[in-house]
Motif scaffolding. Structure first.
Motif, PDB file in Angstrom:
ATOM      1  N   THR A   1       0.863  -1.155   0.067  1.00 37.40           N
ATOM      2  CA  THR A   1      -0.099   0.018   0.007  1.00 37.40           C
ATOM      3  C   THR A   1       0.894   1.362  -0.008  1.00 37.40           C
ATOM      4  OG1 THR A   1      -1.778  -1.123   1.053  1.00 37.40           O
ATOM      5  CG2 THR A   1      -1.637   1.246   1.164  1.00 37.40           C
TER       6      THR A   1
ATOM      7  N   TYR B   1      -5.837  -2.191  -2.881  1.00 38.20           N
ATOM      8  CA  TYR B   1      -5.049  -2.083  -1.688  1.00 38.20           C
ATOM      9  C   TYR B   1      -4.232  -0.846  -1.716  1.00 38.20           C
ATOM     10  CZ  TYR B   1      -4.938  -7.118  -0.625  1.00 38.20           C
ATOM     11  OH  TYR B   1      -5.275  -8.435  -0.348  1.00 38.20           O
ATOM     12  N   GLY B   2      -4.702   0.313  -2.397  1.00 39.22           N
ATOM     13  CA  GLY B   2      -4.088   1.586  -2.350  1.00 39.22           C
ATOM     14  C   GLY B   2      -2.838   1.535  -3.097  1.00 39.22           C
TER      15      GLY B   2
END
Length: 418
Positions: A106, A136-137
């Motif tokens: 992330t 998950y960014g």
């Protein structure tokens, strides 16, 4: 009396003419095959392959020496620290996805430097799915090709961002209309990235390219590669699976994505499939060259029929894929019908476009294979969208591949004559 496949005398004559013209180019292919066969044999000898490694395991698959030795053999062949060869990979996209997650978390960013990734892999990166990188960014950026070539200045500028933790290179063309990258060109990209970023992992989607050249991307700067066993490295014998090879830490991280954190490659039974994976790898250099010879023959025949092909028969080959631009749906469908008719399995089936999972457009696919979806066996597929480009690949033997191409050409010419 024995029966033969019905192909018009005109198309058979065209095929003989095409073959005469491409035969001088086979010598170089055979040299590559010789070198890669030697490399595979050396790895088998170094790792003391014997038939006790072919026995399969069940359940957890602990202490599967055949599986673990095959990992070492792949690492030796690809010149890497480690490898993960598993029937648990359901396809190449699965192996590639696990490899991509090996280097990012992330807040990190993935940089694709060969334009957009292959259609199915885009779901892993930017798809609105649970478990995608987007969910998950993990960020994504891309550098498009410039006139079909890697844009090295733009790649250096983009890779200099300290948030870039994975640089992604797609060796083959996928469903794009661009040329396949040579290992030398991949090396130039790796060098450009390393000039501005020493921490990002460089990954190559190696699908369709294994054993097409004498060296692989991990021998010119790539940190990790991945691919499918039902393409080149399975030699037409592997029933399923994929592989990842590269830096030991990255391969280990990828194994946690395949199974679970802390388990990784320690588990995963082989259920009696080891022999086919070993034998397929042994056959892989030869089978890959059979497929490339088939692609060259296809290029010459289709060019003689007036269609635009890439690469041309005389051009260097860096993977097993041949594209034919038909410009209209009907000849594309006829071509796929001919390829299907020349298959050893399901030759009586007529391929129709359908909504294949992971693709935005309907896809037509001719694939009469012993292993479902095996691209190393003679197949042809295309998204049903302009400019109606077909992607032909495979051919376990040049002789059978040649017949499939002639049947396809015959279907097209007969439809035109009606």
């Amino acid at each position: 009396m024995s029966e033969y496949i019905k192909i018009s005398p005109e198309i058979r004559a065209l095929g003989r003419e095409a073959e005469r013209e491409i035969r001088p180019y086979f010598e170089r292919l055979e040299e590559i095959c010789d070198r890669n066969t030697e490399k595979v044999l050396a790895a088998f000898a170094k790792n003391r392959v014997s038939d006790n490694l072919f026995a399969g395991t069940t359940g957890y698959g602990y202490d599967d020496y055949g599986r673990d030795t095959l990992d070492k053999i792949y690492a030796d062949i690809f010149g890497t620290e480690a490898a993960l060869v598993r029937i648990g990979f359901v396809n190449g996209t699965h192996a590639l996805s696990c490899a991509m997650f090996s280097a990012v978390k992330t807040g990190d960013t993935v940089l694709s430097v060969t334009g957009p990734a292959y259609d199915t892999l885009q779901n892993t990166i930017t798809g609105d799915y649970c478990g995608s990188m987007k969910s998950y960014g993990i960020g994504y950026r891309q550098v498009d090709l410039k006139n079909g070539e890697p844009d090295l200045p733009a790649i250096k500028a983009a890779a200099a961002d300290e948030n870039i933790k994975l640089v992604f290179i797609q060796r083959s063309r996928g469903y794009g209309v661009r040329k396949t990258l040579s290992v030398e060109e991949i090396g130039e990209i790796c060098k450009a990235v390393r000039e501005v970023n020493t921490t990002a992992a460089i990954m190559v989607d190696n699908c369709y390219g294994e054993f097409a050249e004498e060296i692989e991307p991990t021998q010119v700067g790539a940190d990790i590669i991945a691919g499918s066993l039902i393409k080149n490295p399975g030699g037409g014998l592997a029933p399923t699976g994929g592989y990842i090879a590269g830096r030991a830490d990255l391969v280990e991280n990828a194994s946690y994505k395949l199974t679970a954190p802390g388990i990784g490659g320690e588990c995963g039974c082989t259920m009696g499939q080891n022999r086919l994976l070993y034998q397929g790898l042994f056959m892989a250099p030869h089978v890959t060259m059979q497929a490339i010879k088939t692609a060259m023959f296809c290029a010459k025949v289709m060019e003689k029929l007036g269609y635009e092909v890439s690469p041309k028969a005389e051009e260097p080959r860096y993977d097993i894929i041949q594209t034919i631009a038909f410009g209209a749906p009907d000849p594309l469908r006829r071509f796929c019908e001919g390829i299907q008719a020349g298959a050893p399995v399901d030759s009586y089936v007529t391929p129709e476009p359908w909504a294949m999972p992971g693709y935005d457009d309907q896809v037509i696919m001719a694939a009469g294979a012993f292993v479902q979806g095996a691209s190393i066996e003679l197949s042809a597929d295309a998204p049903m969208r302009e400019p109606y480009v077909c992607y032909m690949q495979g051919g376990l033997t040049y002789e059978s591949g040649k017949l499939g191409i002639l049947l396809a050409a015959d279907k097209i010419t007969k439809a035109k004559a009606q």
